[in-house]
Design a protein around this motif. Structure first.
Motif, PDB file in Angstrom:
ATOM      1  N   UNK A  29       0.836  -1.203   0.000  1.00  0.00           N
ATOM      2  CA  UNK A  29       0.000   0.000   0.000  1.00  0.00           C
ATOM      3  C   UNK A  29       0.869   1.251   0.000  1.00  0.00           C
ATOM      4  N   UNK A  30       2.025   1.177   0.660  1.00  0.00           N
ATOM      5  CA  UNK A  30       2.922   2.333   0.702  1.00  0.00           C
ATOM      6  C   UNK A  30       3.398   2.744  -0.689  1.00  0.00           C
ATOM      7  N   UNK A  31       3.708   1.771  -1.534  1.00  0.00           N
ATOM      8  CA  UNK A  31       4.154   2.072  -2.900  1.00  0.00           C
ATOM      9  C   UNK A  31       3.100   2.917  -3.615  1.00  0.00           C
ATOM     10  N   UNK A  32       1.853   2.503  -3.512  1.00  0.00           N
ATOM     11  CA  UNK A  32       0.772   3.225  -4.194  1.00  0.00           C
ATOM     12  C   UNK A  32       0.485   4.567  -3.531  1.00  0.00           C
TER      13      UNK A  32
ATOM     14  N   UNK B 198      -4.021   6.211  -5.259  1.00  0.00           N
ATOM     15  CA  UNK B 198      -4.586   6.466  -3.926  1.00  0.00           C
ATOM     16  C   UNK B 198      -5.690   5.465  -3.610  1.00  0.00           C
ATOM     17  N   UNK B 199      -6.510   5.155  -4.611  1.00  0.00           N
ATOM     18  CA  UNK B 199      -7.577   4.161  -4.418  1.00  0.00           C
ATOM     19  C   UNK B 199      -7.035   2.782  -4.095  1.00  0.00           C
ATOM     20  N   UNK B 200      -5.973   2.369  -4.812  1.00  0.00           N
ATOM     21  CA  UNK B 200      -5.336   1.085  -4.500  1.00  0.00           C
ATOM     22  C   UNK B 200      -4.829   1.083  -3.063  1.00  0.00           C
ATOM     23  N   UNK B 201      -4.257   2.198  -2.650  1.00  0.00           N
ATOM     24  CA  UNK B 201      -3.674   2.272  -1.311  1.00  0.00           C
ATOM     25  C   UNK B 201      -4.745   2.249  -0.229  1.00  0.00           C
TER      26      UNK B 201
END
Length: 197
Positions: A106-109, A143-146
């Motif tokens: 999640x951090x990557x995204x 942002x949505x993926x995260x």
């Protein structure tokens, strides 16, 4: 590392995606799909290409075209709405990054979203050029993926109530609250917040 889940949706963007839609539906093992669109889209030549590519893979389809026209495409968005929606997406990314449910995935995204949106948002508000809006789109997607995998925090929890009580746009409420929640959480989330500030 703690065990975390990360749900990866299949998102296909770019040139020639219409030719690949049948293949991608096949990856999911689809036997039948629903296409949600506007009646006017059905009249366009390229829409038939989508249907043909779905049919090549022997996938049945249903078309739902009772969708109202969307007057809020990016060219029609005023600067205030652009600012509000952009700040909502940026807040999604920041809250996902400092979430107690965050993970390396999640951090990557979240970080990519923060990078894209923070650079593009000022230009998106002053002009709606396609390349700037593409960066906003991609930032919002990251942002949505995260946040869909890491959860949100106090800014959104408070913004939903504040917006309802004062009848304010959600993104504006996020903007009003973000600095104060960051101040409140800064000591606890110092390392994470230093990367995004």
């Amino acid at each position: 590392m703690e065990q975390r889940k990360f749900v990866v949706p299949e998102v296909v963007v770019g040139k020639n995606v219409m030719e690949l839609i049948g293949r991608y539906l096949g990856h999911f093992g689809s036997k039948k799909t629903m296409i949600v669109t506007d009646k006017n889209i059905l009249k366009l030549n390229w829409f038939q290409n989508i249907i043909n590519n779905i049919m090549k893979k022997d996938i049945e389809y249903i078309i739902f075209d009772e969708v109202s026209e969307n007057p809020r495409n990016y060219e029609a968005m005023d600067t205030y709405l652009t600012a509000c929606t952009g700040m909502d997406a940026l807040t999604h990314a920041i809250e996902a990054y400092v979430s107690n449910a965050a993970s390396p995935l999640t951090d990557v995204h979240a970080l990519k979203a923060i990078e894209l949106i923070s650079k593009a948002l000022p230009n998106a508000v002053s002009s709606n050029k396609e390349e700037v809006m593409e960066d906003m789109l991609m930032g919002s997607l990251h942002a949505g993926f995260a946040f869909s995998n890491a959860s949100l925090g106090a800014v959104h929890a408070l913004a939903h109530s504040l917006g309802g009580v004062l009848d304010l746009p959600h993104g504006q409420c996020n903007s009003m609250l973000l600095e104060h929640v960051i101040d409140l959480n800064f000591k606890k989330q110092l390392l994470a917040l230093e990367k995004v500030l």
